[in-house]
Design an enzyme around this catalytic site. Structure first.
Site, PDB file in Angstrom:
ATOM      1  N   GLY A 796       1.956   2.313   1.324  1.00  0.00           N
ATOM      2  CA  GLY A 796       1.081   3.376   0.831  1.00  0.00           C
ATOM      3  C   GLY A 796       1.788   4.699   0.609  1.00  0.00           C
ATOM      4  O   GLY A 796       1.654   5.307  -0.453  1.00  0.00           O
ATOM      5  N   THR A1092      -5.519   7.013  -1.753  1.00  0.00           N
ATOM      6  CA  THR A1092      -5.053   6.395  -2.997  1.00  0.00           C
ATOM      7  C   THR A1092      -3.777   5.596  -2.811  1.00  0.00           C
ATOM      8  O   THR A1092      -3.494   4.665  -3.572  1.00  0.00           O
ATOM      9  CB  THR A1092      -4.823   7.459  -4.073  1.00  0.00           C
ATOM     10  OG1 THR A1092      -3.885   8.423  -3.581  1.00  0.00           O
ATOM     11  CG2 THR A1092      -6.121   8.160  -4.452  1.00  0.00           C
ATOM     12  N   CYS A1093      -3.008   5.975  -1.807  1.00  0.00           N
ATOM     13  CA  CYS A1093      -1.772   5.235  -1.590  1.00  0.00           C
ATOM     14  C   CYS A1093      -2.042   3.801  -1.153  1.00  0.00           C
ATOM     15  O   CYS A1093      -1.191   2.936  -1.298  1.00  0.00           O
ATOM     16  CB  CYS A1093      -0.888   5.955  -0.581  1.00  0.00           C
ATOM     17  SG  CYS A1093      -1.733   6.337   0.967  1.00  0.00           S
ATOM     18  N   PHE A1094      -3.247   3.555  -0.599  1.00  0.00           N
ATOM     19  CA  PHE A1094      -3.616   2.201  -0.194  1.00  0.00           C
ATOM     20  C   PHE A1094      -4.745   1.638  -1.042  1.00  0.00           C
ATOM     21  O   PHE A1094      -5.255   0.555  -0.732  1.00  0.00           O
ATOM     22  CB  PHE A1094      -4.052   2.192   1.280  1.00  0.00           C
ATOM     23  CG  PHE A1094      -2.946   2.523   2.237  1.00  0.00           C
ATOM     24  CD1 PHE A1094      -1.928   1.611   2.479  1.00  0.00           C
ATOM     25  CD2 PHE A1094      -2.921   3.738   2.903  1.00  0.00           C
ATOM     26  CE1 PHE A1094      -0.917   1.916   3.383  1.00  0.00           C
ATOM     27  CE2 PHE A1094      -1.912   4.037   3.793  1.00  0.00           C
ATOM     28  CZ  PHE A1094      -0.895   3.131   4.025  1.00  0.00           C
TER      29      PHE A1094
END
Length: 1125
Positions: A796, A1092-1094
């Site tokens: 992430g 958002t990274c995940f």
């Protein structure tokens, strides 16, 4: 070893003394022998020298005697002509050759020539009423019984000495002044001219005497030819032509030549004219009424003489360029131009000529022949002229001759330096022929100037005259076809028209082969040649219509037959298609939308462009399918593919094809190949017969997975024939296999400050090798306090890092990339302070995002996407980039008046550091009607290719170092944009739901989850895009559906208690602060949050659907923050 004692010492001394005496005697013997040898040598030298002195004295006495008898004075140029008696002159000739030395006796030989010539002018006129006397010139001694044979042998010596004298220098001791005029050249003309061997007046047995004289003249000709007459004259002409060209070059630099130079120029021209007359005497066997053909030896027939003339005279560098029309008239009077065409069109004669040439001789011969035919009006045609059948055949023969010379030169040329081709040539590049260092490089520029007429308008008009007149033929034929059933007589007319098309095709084939050979050999002239052909009025459309009529069925079916596809080089008319492809490719690059789509001039979309697209699509696919497994496709393939790609790119930008499947030939790659495509593969080699049988039922996708070479070639070279979804799957599979399998320990660890993502990322990754960048990268973020943020890195943080880095770098305010009026990005050419290496780094980061399946919200300009996929860019790519420049280019292209009135030059204005400067392109020459298309092309080329060349090259090098260019070629520019940032299309909520993962107590049938999906189903496209932006940082869905979203979309349950004591990150505080000033209902309970990274949505477990809808819409539209788990 012997023990030392007095007796042994004496013995040793005795032995040494004996050895010394023996050596001394040997040395004395050798010395005596050398002295004896020297003495004998001295005697021989003295004897020889005395003989030489004696001989020299004798020769001096003979010279003095000769001078007295002949009236010659070494100090007086106008020596007295004491004797005009031929017999006395004959004795003087014998005496002269007894002591003749060219270094001392050239002046005496000139005097002898003067004496001989005097016998031809005396007693030749009537005096009063006296009857005319019979003239007995010197050479009439040939039929004297006593002196005939003696005279014949001396005349041969005289003739050959004349030849050696005139080709050299005026003074043997001075190699700066060439021999240009004198009695020798006059005498040689006299002895070789057949008209001087005719009896004048009344003489008994005149017929037998004439016959004898003709026999002797023929023998003189053969003697000179045997001695190498043409070769020596050719070497002399080379020196004189060089002198003429130097004088003409000097005349161009100064206003007027000096009197001495003018005199020298005139004398040199006279010398060449005189020598040319002598050369023609040997060729013109029937001139002057003397029938020499009867007495000419078979070895030196007219054919053999002409071959020698061509090899040694016509191959003199730039000979025709140095001479005036008077010289040309001599050749035309002897019918030399047509004789050259006739003899060189004979295979045996041409083979003899080529065997006598080197590579340089061949190119100079070609230049001279072309200029000779041009100045003889045999290879040009004005618009108002028509050509006869005989002139057409001569013209075609000429073209075949030039083509043979080009092919001969091509056999000596290589584009690369090889063991055989190690010499660099000004025209041919790497060359294996004989290279004459005496030939200056300026000569090669002149020979190119000679050959330029082959691609000038008058020649093109004559070469393609029948093709350019094909419009009327097509109209007449279409009318005949309509009425064909009504009258059987029309069938005969149609047959006649078809026969004419076939005859014209044979002629066109010859012309097209000529241009293909020129383009292959003269690489430096390619642009001029192709531009002249491409923009010759109506040539390209007429050539296409002509191609459409070839064969029994027409419609290009002749080129799709099995025999042509398997071996296109054997098809006689393939050269016509090859030249059309080369020119059509250029034609398409410069055609704008108004011409192609709106006016449809000269090609109709329905009748021309679509059939052209269908043909080239099938043709290229068939060629590639039948190509060898390891070798390259046929030569025609690449030029045809360029046309195909031009048409496909234009269709992808603005569709002209009504059917969506006009390009797709493999419509369902997952199914077994249809029979029409199986036939293309069944002749291919395989490892075993059983495997071959199994492969027949394999789908195209299975063939790719099995690394079938033909299928891979189709994928790489004709990707548009395969559905985009299939290519995308293959591309993703390639990417997956290309990522190295590094362990966690070998990954790269970087620490990045949130406020300096680009700077920190570039400093830590900019110098890392490509293989490591493809591997695992661990990212640790540093907050504002300088502390490392908590969290477990499962990919992430890297997604967040690369997303933020790209967002920062491609922000136009940062200055690395500029934007078009449609907000599309391209490298900023004005950014001269940034390191070029930074662009390369950004290219790698974009490629790494693609490898990770991370969609980035970056929209590139179409021309830049084309460059990323290794494609060329065209005039239409200026749309949106520089509309003002495009508008001006269109004005220039379509300007109907005299373009020179606009005062344009090959230059472009651009702003640099706030100042407008003008930059020259192509030398800054003036724009004319002939080069205005080139001007338009160069302006577009500068803007699209040259202006930001360094920045673009660095970015693409970085990008392609991670993803090979041949993989990227699978996609068109719009398709690559979809790969980067997803599709601009609505998406199915059910597809997202299908691949969603739940955490924290949620499951698919949870009441809150059911409410959530129901709300999402009811959203419009704008809100759905905002939702994707909120949870994934990109507003577009991944290509191929949400099964390719990495990491998969996840919904995690969190408490909806706003007073929860759970720890929150910095970003959560931002999300709450952002709600200040909004409705109270929005503040009741927690808002949905995302990481958002995940691709993670943190959704509170709201009890009511209306609350979920209100808070979700508020969250996705108010730019709430993100949270790390």
């Amino acid at each position: 070893m012997f023990p030392f004692n007095e007796q042994n010492a004496k013995k040793q001394a005795f032995v040494e003394n004996a050895r010394a005496e023996r050596e001394q005697r040997e040395q004395q013997r050798i010395k005596q022998k050398q002295e004896q040898k020297l003495s004998q040598s001295a005697i021989v030298i003295q004897k020889t020298f005395r003989k030489h002195l004696k001989k020299k004295q004798i020769f001096e006495n003979l010279r003095n005697l000769w001078d007295i008898d002949s009236g010659f004075s070494i100090d007086n140029d106008n020596s007295n002509e004491n004797s005009s008696n031929p017999l006395e002159i004959l004795l003087l000739t014998k005496l002269l050759f007894a002591f003749f030395n060219p270094k001392r006796d050239n002046a005496r030989f000139s005097h002898l020539c003067r004496l001989i010539l005097s016998t031809t002018s005396q007693n030749s006129s009537n005096k009063g009423d006296q009857p005319s006397k019979i003239v007995f010139p010197f050479h009439f001694l040939l039929f004297n019984e006593n002196y005939g044979k003696f005279t014949f042998n001396l005349m041969k010596k005289i003739l050959w000495q004349c030849v050696e004298r005139i080709i050299g220098y005026a003074n043997e001791n001075n190699t700066k002044t060439l021999y240009l005029t004198g009695t020798e050249i006059r005498l040689m003309i006299y002895f070789l001219d057949p008209k001087f061997y005719i009896i004048k007046g009344n003489l008994p047995n005149s017929n037998s005497i004439s016959t004898l004289l003709s026999q002797n003249l023929a023998a003189f000709h053969n003697f000179l030819l045997q001695k190498g007459f043409y070769m020596l004259i050719g070497s002399g002409m080379f020196l004189r032509v060089d002198s003429i060209l130097n004088l003409k070059s000097r005349a161009m630099k100064v206003k007027q030549l000096s009197k001495d130079d003018e005199k020298k120029l005139n004398s040199t021209n006279l010398w060449i004219s005189a020598c040319l007359r002598c050369c023609l005497f040997l060729l013109d066997l029937n001139s002057g009424g003397s029938n020499l053909q009867t007495f000419t030896e078979q070895h030196y027939s007219e054919k053999n003489k002409l071959i020698m003339f061509i090899i040694h005279i016509m191959s003199v560098p730039c000979l025709l360029s140095s001479l005036d029309d008077n010289w040309l008239d001599m050749l035309k009077k002897s019918n030399i131009p047509l004789k050259i065409i006739e003899i060189m069109h004979n295979d045996d004669s041409l083979s003899q000529i080529l065997n006598g040439l080197t590579g340089n001789n061949a190119i100079f011969l070609m230049g001279n022949i072309v200029e000779l035919m041009l100045r003889s009006d045999l290879i040009s045609l004005s618009i108002s002229e028509t050509q006869s059948n005989s002139s057409t055949q001569q013209f075609l023969n000429f073209i075949e001759i030039i083509n043979s010379l080009l092919q001969y030169c091509q056999s000596l040329v290589s584009s690369k330096q090889l063991n055989m081709h190690y010499q660099y040539h000004p025209i041919f590049k790497w060359y294996s022929g004989k290279n004459d260092s005496k030939i200056p490089n300026s000569y090669f520029n002149l020979v190119i100037a000679q050959l330029e007429c082959l691609w000038q308008r008058s020649f093109i008009l004559k070469a393609f005259n029948h093709v350019l007149s094909f419009k009327s033929v097509v109209k007449d034929q279409s009318g005949l076809l309509k009425s064909r059933r009504k009258n059987s007589f029309n069938d005969k007319k149609v047959s006649l028209v078809s026969r004419k098309v076939t005859i014209d095709a044979i002629e066109t084939k010859v012309v097209c082969r000529l241009y293909l050979s020129i383009l292959k050999l003269l690489d430096g002239q390619n642009k001029n040649i192709t531009m002249n052909l491409t923009y010759f009025p109506d040539l390209i459309p007429c050539l296409w219509k002509f191609l459409m009529r070839l064969g029994p069925k027409g419609n290009m079916e002749i080129f799709l037959s099995d025999s042509v596809i398997k071996d296109p080089e054997k098809e006689p008319f393939i050269s016509i298609l090859a030249l059309f492809c080369i020119c059509c490719n250029i034609w398409l690059t410069t055609k704008d939308d108004e011409e192609l789509y709106d006016k449809q001039i000269p090609f109709s979309i329905e009748n021309d462009i679509i059939p052209m697209s269908v043909f080239f699509n099938k043709f290229c696919f068939a060629l590639l399918s039948h190509s060898s497994l390891e070798g390259c496709p046929p030569t025609i393939f690449e030029s045809a593919r360029k046309v195909l790609f031009q048409l496909h790119l234009k269709d992808s930008r603005r569709s002209f094809s009504r059917e969506e499947n006009i390009w797709l030939l493999i419509k369902d790659p997952k199914k077994s190949l249809p029979k029409s495509l199986k036939d293309l593969f069944k002749n291919k080699k395989s490892s075993s017969s059983s495997n071959s049988k199994d492969q027949m039922g394999m789908s195209f996708l299975e063939r790719i997975q099995e690394n079938d070479p033909i299928s891979i070639k189709i994928l790489n070279l004709l990707p548009h024939t395969i559905p985009f979804e299939t290519r995308l799957d293959i591309f993703r599979d390639y990417l997956k296999k290309s990522i190295p399998n590094y362990s966690e320990a070998t990954g790269i660890m970087i620490k990045v400050r949130r406020a300096h993502v680009l700077d920190d990322g570039y400093k830590q990754l900019g110098g890392v090798i490509d293989a490591k960048i493809k591997g695992r990268i661990h990212v640790k973020f540093i907050n504002e306090t300088g502390a490392l943020e908590d969290g477990v890195d499962q990919g992430g943080p890297f997604k967040e890092f690369i997303t933020q880095l790209i967002a920062e770098a491609f922000d136009p305010s940062y200055g690395l990339f500029a934007v078009t009026k449609n907000s599309l990005l391209y490298p900023n050419h004005q950014n001269t302070t940034t390191k070029i290496a930074l662009y390369s780094f950004l290219g790698k980061m974009i490629a790494r995002a693609i490898q990770e399946g991370i969609l980035v919200d970056v929209q590139f300009a179409r021309f830049f996407l084309s460059k990323m996929t290794g494609r060329a860019v065209f005039l239409e790519d200026l749309i949106g980039l520089d509309d003002e420049l495009l508008k001006n280019i269109m004005i220039v292209k379509k300007y109907e008046g005299n373009i020179e009135d606009l005062g344009l030059y090959f230059a472009i204005d651009e702003e640099v550091n706030g100042k407008v400067i003008s930059k020259d392109i192509m030398g800054g020459s003036r724009v004319t009607d002939d080069n205005k298309i080139q001007y338009s092309y160069y302006l577009a080329d500068y803007k699209l290719n040259q202006q930001a060349k360094e920045q673009t090259r660095a970015f693409i090098n970085g990008f392609q170092s991670m993803i090979p260019e041949n993989w990227l070629r699978m996609f068109s520019p719009p398709e690559l944009q979809h790969v980067l940032s997803g599709e601009d299309a609505d998406w199915e909520v059910s597809d997202l739901r299908k691949y969603t993962v739940y955490h924290g107590g949620y499951f698919d049938q949870h009441i809150s989850i059911r409410h959530f999906w129901s709300i999402l189903e009811d959203m419009n496209l704008k809100d759905k895009s905002a939702f994707l932006k909120f949870v994934t940082s990109c507003s577009k869905p991944p290509l191929g559906g949400f099964k390719y979203l990495q990491p998969p979309f996840t919904i995690q349950m969190i408490s909806d208690d706003s007073d929860s004591n759970q720890p929150r990150s910095r970003l959560v505080v931002r999300s709450l602060l952002s709600s200040i000033g909004h409705s109270k209902s929005a503040l009741k309970g927690r808002l949905p949050m995302s990481s958002t990274c995940f691709n993670l949505l943190k959704l509170p477990s709201y009890s009511q659907k209306s609350v979920i809808k209100e808070k979700l819409k508020y969250a996705i539209n108010s730019n709430t923050g993100f949270e790390l788990a």
